[in-house]
Design an enzyme around this catalytic site. Structure first.
Site, short mmCIF file in Angstrom:
data_model
loop_
_atom_site.label_atom_id
_atom_site.label_comp_id
_atom_site.label_asym_id
_atom_site.label_seq_id
_atom_site.Cartn_x
_atom_site.Cartn_y
_atom_site.Cartn_z
N VAL A 125 0.96 -1.27 0.07
CA VAL A 125 0.02 0.06 -0.11
C VAL A 125 0.63 1.35 -0.09
O VAL A 125 0.47 2.32 -0.31
CB VAL A 125 -0.94 0.08 1.17
CG1 VAL A 125 -1.92 -1.26 1.13
CG2 VAL A 125 -0.35 0.12 2.61
N SER A 126 2.01 1.15 0.11
CA SER A 126 2.97 2.31 0.46
C SER A 126 3.17 2.88 -0.97
O SER A 126 3.44 4.06 -1.16
CB SER A 126 4.37 1.91 0.80
OG SER A 126 4.86 1.17 0.04
N LYS A 177 -16.32 -1.62 -0.03
CA LYS A 177 -16.02 -3.00 0.04
C LYS A 177 -15.10 -3.47 1.21
O LYS A 177 -13.93 -2.90 1.38
CB LYS A 177 -15.29 -3.67 -1.25
CG LYS A 177 -15.02 -5.16 -1.45
CD LYS A 177 -14.71 -5.61 -2.64
CE LYS A 177 -14.23 -7.18 -2.66
NZ LYS A 177 -13.63 -7.36 -4.21
N ASP A 198 -12.65 -14.03 -12.73
CA ASP A 198 -14.29 -14.04 -12.18
C ASP A 198 -15.06 -13.30 -13.07
O ASP A 198 -15.73 -12.35 -12.66
CB ASP A 198 -14.24 -13.87 -10.78
CG ASP A 198 -15.36 -14.28 -10.04
OD1 ASP A 198 -15.91 -15.12 -10.65
OD2 ASP A 198 -15.68 -13.77 -8.92
#
Length: 632
Positions: A327-328, A372, A463
């Site tokens: 995430v950095s 989400k 998906d």
């Protein structure tokens, strides 16, 4: 979502002032041009909206010298542009001012009671640093639209306060041919240049001067969009080599050519000088931002956002190391929401705000989002999402980390009309017609084309299903839910995940991950669009096996008869193009081949579906195609 800070506006303003002498003449008449109203269509045979149309576009430095970036701008595939543009190699670089014909769908769009309905093609553009409606209209879209028109069709956006990441609709001007006044098959949108006249434009496109005057009037204005009616597309003259050899000087009778070349050289020199100066400005701006604002980044709510910052909470030290590393890279790209913001937006994640599964609807600062809720393994989805940005993919707006319960929250754009599954299989007062279904199929294919061909390494969604296809306010499709996506292809896994009825045979049997598994799943979605049937019926039979068994006959007439019996009953109430329906069916069956190597590539699929879409718009003079399926 990042908001432009004052220094962004200052740089944008400075660039505008620098370019203003070059742009002023291009927009003098366009300042009051808010678009072209749709014709009075009391007689449905006069004008057929929507229709297939084209725009004339030129490759321009520095950003638009290859089909990949131009196709992304217009949300098409490279092949869809290269075919009508007479370009044999879609991957080859382009020369400055190389001509292109870009296919678009022209629609009649109601704006409001003041402006009525405007004829344009809807192109969604994501605002980038230093963008303005004016600059994007004149530079990126080359005056094929105007900034007043962009303001009209984006009433929720403030032109003087745009945010990086905002999605704006740029209405590309177009017009459908009037069948009672012209025998033309297509209209080509063309921006008038200072050296143009009616005769030169007619010669360029292989049409008559009278037909141009009949549609546009006798007077032409520089940098206005006009509509050139043609019975067939002109064959554009394309360069045979990337760097053309210079013609010998001194023995040519074409003195004008020498003057033109001299002018081009001078123009390039001026342009390169401006670009060099702008590059220096960008470097200075980057240094200013990175060095002087570096301290500002330190100490902020790295994982909680400004409102949710918890100071020296010891629990942050126990956070997943892999997640922190991933995430950095996202901090400069996405908004970091505070957990309290999400709680307030969803009333503590109350079931009233639940959309589907673990996705909630919430409003923050007047903007509606889809939130989400996930566990720490969200870093894989974040890692993929930060690489993709396309109008047919649901956009990630930001995220939030809540270590107390080990939860991660991904905050997406809210897509108004819900899932394709709900439109096909749930009771709704309004049903999808065939034109809309075909447009949705093309949108999904373009989204897959982007992740399969325009990302490095390639991304496999894994998906694809109708419940993961969302429809916006204009019923345009966006692919959602990258929770199972895989970056990289031709891998083998023992962990089989997915939705029963959509999973490809090779993945189910051997765990083989490739883009062809998405192609297989997409084929099943096409069957849903055609038939309106569930992918698994009440007796446990899968839709794709039933389709293959039904349409394995070689006789095309028998296949067409079976298709009529197999169609969604809703579509029997309308007039549909049998050619278009059969074309989509053939694409779907090809996608379902048990041998993945024999399934079509997504590039071939996009091209085939665009031809099916074109067939749906090809009407004869009486308003009906030669081969139509009519409810009996």
């Amino acid at each position: 979502m990042k908001t432009l800070k004052p220094h962004h506006h200052q740089l944008s303003t400075f660039i505008f002032i620098l370019l203003f002498p070059f742009l002023k003449s291009q927009t003098a008449r366009q300042q009051n041009n808010t678009g072209y109203t749709c014709p009075n269509n009391n007689n449905n045979n006069n004008n057929t909206y929507p229709c297939q149309t084209y725009v004339y576009y030129k490759a321009t430095p520095p950003n638009y010298l290859d089909l990949a970036t131009i196709s992304d701008l217009f949300q098409l595939s490279r092949l869809m542009i290269s075919k009508p543009s007479n370009i044999s190699s879609p991957s080859s670089p382009l020369l400055p001012n190389q001509p292109l014909l870009i296919p678009l769908t022209c629609s009649c769009n109601f704006i409001n009671t003041t402006f009525g309905s405007i004829s344009y093609s809807n192109i969604t553009y994501t605002i980038k640093p230093n963008d303005t409606f004016f600059l994007v209209s004149t530079i990126n879209f080359q005056n094929l639209t105007t900034y007043p028109s962009v303001q009209v069709v984006n009433p929720n956006l403030v032109a003087t306060n745009l945010s990086i990441g905002d999605n704006a609709v740029f209405p590309i001007f177009c017009k459908c041919p009037d069948k009672t006044k012209t025998n033309s098959s297509f209209m080509i949108s063309y921006v008038v240049q200072p050296h143009d006249n009616v005769s030169s434009i007619a010669s360029m496109f292989g049409t008559s001067e009278k037909s141009i005057v009949d549609v546009n009037g006798e007077r032409l204005y520089d940098y206005d969009t006009i509509f050139v009616p043609v019975t067939e597309l002109p064959v554009l003259k394309q360069p045979s080599t990337i760097v053309p050899s210079p013609a010998p000087r001194g023995n040519s009778d074409d003195g004008d050519d020498d003057d033109d070349k001299s002018g081009i050289v001078k123009g390039l020199a001026i342009g390169l000088g401006i670009l060099g100066f702008l590059l220096i400005l960008v470097i200075v701006f980057w240094f200013y931002r990175e060095v002087l604002f570096k301290k500002e980044k330190k100490g902020k709510g790295l994982y909680f956002g400004d409102k949710g910052y918890k100071g020296n909470d010891e629990k942050k030290k126990k956070m997943d190391v892999n997640f922190m590393a991933n995430v950095s890279d996202c901090l400069d790209k996405y908004r970091v929401f505070g957990f309290d913001e999400l709680v307030e937006a969803t009333d503590g994640f109350d079931e009233r705000f639940l959309i589907q599964g673990s996705v909630y609807k919430g409003e923050i600062d007047g903007q509606v989002y889809a939130i989400k809720k996930m566990k720490w393994n969200a870093y894989e989805e974040l890692k993929i999402l930060q690489k993709v940005n396309h109008g047919n993919l649901v956009k990630l707006e930001g995220f939030c980390i809540e270590p107390e319960e080990s939860n991660c929250y991904l905050v997406y754009e809210y897509v108004e009309n819900g899932s394709l599954y709900s439109w096909l299989h749930e009771d709704k007062n309004e049903k999808l017609n065939w034109v809309t279904r075909l447009r949705i199929a093309v949108d999904i294919a373009n989204g897959l084309l982007y992740i399969h061909e325009h990302t490095r390494p390639k991304v496999v969604h894994k998906d694809i299903k109708s419940s993961n296809i969302l429809l916006d306010s204009n019923m345009r499709a966006k692919i959602a839910n990258f929770g199972l996506a895989k970056s990289g292809i031709n891998a083998i896994t023992m962990h089989i995940v997915g939705t029963q009825g959509y999973i490809s045979p090779e993945y189910l049997a051997d765990g083989i991950v490739s883009t062809k598994m998405d192609v297989f799943s997409f084929g099943i979605v096409l069957l849903e669009l055609i038939s309106g049937k569930e992918v698994i019926d009440e007796e446990g039979n899968v839709l794709w096996a039933s389709a293959i068994k039904t349409f394995e006959v070689k006789n095309e007439q028998e296949k067409a008869r079976r298709l009529k019996e197999w169609l969604d009953r809703t579509m029997l109430k309308e007039t549909c193009s049998m050619e278009s329906l059969m074309g989509v069916l053939h694409v779907a069956i090809a996608c379902l081949n048990r041998d993945p190597s024999k399934r079509p590539s997504i590039i071939d699929i996009v091209y085939s579906l665009s031809k099916c879409e074109e067939a749906g718009f090809e009407l004869s003079d009486d308003g009906f195609g030669s081969e139509r399926l009519v409810a009996r």
